[in-house]
Scaffold this active site. Structure first.
Site, PDB file in Angstrom:
ATOM      1  CE  LYS A 171       7.717  -6.682   3.159  1.00 12.09           C
ATOM      2  NZ  LYS A 171       6.358  -6.204   3.516  1.00 12.09           N
TER       3      LYS A 171
ATOM      4  NE  ARG B  91       0.327  -0.704  -3.310  1.00 16.33           N
ATOM      5  CZ  ARG B  91      -0.363  -0.527  -2.195  1.00 16.33           C
ATOM      6  NH1 ARG B  91      -0.938   0.639  -1.940  1.00 16.33           N
ATOM      7  NH2 ARG B  91      -0.510  -1.502  -1.327  1.00 16.33           N
TER       8      ARG B  91
HETATM    9  N1  BES Z   1       4.605  -8.161  -0.262  1.00 15.08           N
HETATM   10  C1  BES Z   1       3.927  -7.282   0.602  1.00 15.08           C
HETATM   11  C2  BES Z   1       2.555  -7.782   1.015  1.00 15.08           C
HETATM   12  C3  BES Z   1       2.510  -9.040   1.826  1.00 15.08           C
HETATM   13  C4  BES Z   1       2.287  -8.988   3.190  1.00 15.08           C
HETATM   14  C5  BES Z   1       2.611 -10.270   1.221  1.00 15.08           C
HETATM   15  C6  BES Z   1       2.195 -10.148   3.927  1.00 15.08           C
HETATM   16  C7  BES Z   1       2.542 -11.414   1.952  1.00 15.08           C
HETATM   17  C8  BES Z   1       2.321 -11.366   3.293  1.00 15.08           C
HETATM   18  C9  BES Z   1       3.729  -5.916  -0.054  1.00 15.08           C
HETATM   19  O1  BES Z   1       4.708  -5.545  -0.967  1.00 15.08           O
HETATM   20  C10 BES Z   1       3.748  -4.906   1.048  1.00 15.08           C
HETATM   21  O2  BES Z   1       4.742  -4.783   1.683  1.00 15.08           O
HETATM   22  N2  BES Z   1       2.616  -4.225   1.234  1.00 15.08           N
HETATM   23  C11 BES Z   1       2.487  -3.255   2.254  1.00 15.08           C
HETATM   24  C12 BES Z   1       1.775  -2.073   1.669  1.00 15.08           C
HETATM   25  C13 BES Z   1       1.737  -0.870   2.580  1.00 15.08           C
HETATM   26  C14 BES Z   1       3.122  -0.274   2.718  1.00 15.08           C
HETATM   27  C15 BES Z   1       0.780   0.139   2.011  1.00 15.08           C
HETATM   28  C16 BES Z   1       1.677  -3.856   3.395  1.00 15.08           C
HETATM   29  O3  BES Z   1       0.722  -4.567   3.128  1.00 15.08           O
HETATM   30  O4  BES Z   1       2.042  -3.642   4.544  1.00 15.08           O
HETATM   31 ZN    ZN Z   2       6.373  -4.606  -0.025  1.00  9.99          ZN
END
Ligand code: BES
Ligand code: ZN
Ligand code: ZN
Length: 497
Positions: free
Chosen positions: A277, A351
């Site tokens: 990230k 997931r």
């Molecule tokens: N933990 C994150 C989702 C999240 C985003 C939680 C903002 C709280 C605040 C999750 O594991 C994630 O990173 N999801 C990705 C999925 C994508 C790579 C398909 C996302 O939402 O960007």
């Molecule tokens: Zn994630």
């Protein structure tokens, strides 16, 4: 905070502050408000006539040393439009009163419910609102002011004949809100102080205190069970994963009765893994365990409230780190169910851990499943931090959850799961891939992935990425972890048959 029901007349309530509320543009002409106005020689109606007191939602008006009342102050909270007012607002204005008064170093308060709010549900909402509002996350501040909180609150307005309902509502509200604060504490904890192992220890300690059965699975046991999806997320971290299982069994359980499964994502820190990230806001990814925290909070409350159904909480917990052994984009993993998964993006890890969590919950005998997860940024785009996203495969069960959310005053909104979305997770290499093929619908895609592991078990998915954390302080609530879903799940479990 000590909570009691006090049936004395309002004028005799001894408290540092007596709280009541006024609707938008209302004059204190009827019932208990008229009595207070008379007792204070018209102080309230004069303020209303002057335009200072309007009843706008969350407005606070404080009268000092009101003549004719035993209380040292009267706080009038604006309750907004009368037509829109419900227990959700009642909970929030009770909270707004607590936050307004605790910042003034006041300790002992009384909340006076008006004529229309003298039910058990109203007492519960007021108790919850006050306990939730009294919470602040200042654990690591060494210079915090001692005791900046309300120590006792009386619920007033009920009489001797209606107090049984008030007592019951108060008791239920107290355990529910304290358990929601338990979940908030976990969500606010930094990841170095809440690793999967430490989360499991805290869950086990809570289970022992509450009389719940507890089973903690380590990485060896996960390997025996072939939890390839969960282990793939954990492999990049020096901290080992844990799978927390808590079970509540009611007395005289019918062996054919349905069993409610609560599956919660508990990533104690989500760096994204190799699909790392951006550093901006990454510190917030300590709250990526709030789905798991919601299940722990719910179980804590249910152990006291004793619903008639059996409930099993399954909480897969891991860090998501880009270590030397971390999984890489393109890797193929075999989930516990036997399904193969192409991991296109290691940041879609929630997931993956839920895939095995759901499979294990079904193996343990759950006949109905609810999962909660901070799963996608896309749900924040769709619903912001106002509503949690709801998805379900069985509309009757989904409707039960939505009804519980409404009763509990938690905003949740259903999104679709049409079969057409299944194409999004088709993989050229494995059975499925863990992200969509780039045509939007990110929150739905996440839900569709989890659905692959639910089989024919009725299932509801809550995407709480937007609602599990609030960036700003609200009149009724501190900022930080919210403990969302605890009240809804407690209500659902209490009605579940
Ligand atoms: N933990 C994150 C989702 C999240 C985003 C939680 C903002 C709280 C605040 C999750 O594991 C994630 O990173 N999801 C990705 C999925 C994508 C790579 C398909 C996302 O939402 O960007
Ligand atoms: Zn994630
Ligand atoms: Zn995550």
């Amino acid at each position: 905070m000590e909570l009691t029901v006090d049936v004395r007349p309002a004028a005799q309530m001894e408290a540092e502050a007596l709280v009541t509320y006024l609707f938008d543009q209302e004059k204190p002409e009827i019932g208990i408000l008229a009595q207070l106005d008379t007792a204070t020689s018209g102080a309230i109606s004069k303020l209303a006539a002057s335009g200072e007191l309007t009843g706008t939602l969350y407005e606070t008006t404080l009268l000092h040393y009101p003549q004719g009342l035993a209380a040292e102050r009267v706080l009038i909270i604006g309750a907004g439009k009368k037509e829109k007012f419900g227990t959700l607002d009642l909970r929030r204005i009770a909270g707004a009163a607590v936050r307004a008064l605790k910042s003034r170093q006041i300790k002992r308060i009384a909340f006076l419910a008006r004529e229309n709010e003298r039910s058990a549900a109203a007492a519960q909402a007021i108790a919850e609102g006050m306990i939730l509002a009294n919470y602040d996350s200042d654990k690591y501040k060494t210079d915090k002011k001692p005791g900046n909180e309300i120590t006792s609150a009386a619920l007033a307005g009920w009489d001797v004949s209606s107090r049984t309902g008030a007592d019951a509502g108060l008791a239920r509200g107290r355990i529910t809100a304290e358990s929601q604060n338990f979940a908030r504490d976990l969500g606010n904890e930094p990841s170095n102080r809440l690793t999967p192992r430490l989360l499991a220890e805290r869950a086990a300690a809570m289970a022992r205190e509450s009389g719940l059965a507890v089973d903690i699975l380590d990485e060896k046991k996960m390997a025996e069970l072939k939890m390839g999806a969960l282990l793939s997320v954990a492999q990049g971290s020096a901290e080992p994963p844990r799978l927390i299982v808590l079970t509540y069994t009611p007395p005289n359980l019918d062996p054919n009765a349905p069993v409610l499964g609560l599956v919660g994502k508990a990533i104690t820190f989500d760096t994204g893994g190799i699909s790392i990230k951006p550093s901006n806001d990454m510190e917030k990814m300590k709250y990526d365990m709030c789905g798991g925290a919601a299940m722990l909070g719910s179980m804590r409350a249910l152990a006291v409230l004793k619903p008639s159904c059996k409930i099993i909480a399954v909480i897969p917990s891991s860090e998501n780190m880009p270590g030397g052994r971390a999984q890489k984009p393109g890797d193929v993993q075999i989930a516990m169910s036997g399904k193969s998964i192409e991991v296109i993006n290691t940041d879609a890890e929630g997931r993956l851990v839920l895939a095995d969590g759901v499979t294990y919950a079904r193996q343990l005998g759950c006949t109905h499943l609810v999962d909660a997860a901070t799963l996608t940024g896309a749900v924040v785009t769709a619903l912001a931090s106002i509503n949690a996203g709801v998805f379900g495969t069985d509309q009757a069960f989904t409707d039960q959850l939505l009804a519980s959310a409404k009763a509990a005053g938690e905003k949740m909104w259903q999104l679709p799961l049409d079969d057409e979305y299944r194409d999004f997770i088709k993989s050229g290499v494995a059975d499925i891939q863990n992200v969509g093929s780039g045509k939007g619908g990110g929150a739905i895609t996440g839900a569709m992935f989890i659905r692959e592991f639910t089989g024919d078990t009725p299932w509801v998915h809550l995407d709480i990425a937007g609602t599990a954390w609030q960036d700003d302080v609200k009149p009724w609530n501190a900022k930080g972890a919210t403990g969302v879903a605890v009240r809804t799940l407690v209500d659902l479990a209490m009605k579940f048959k």
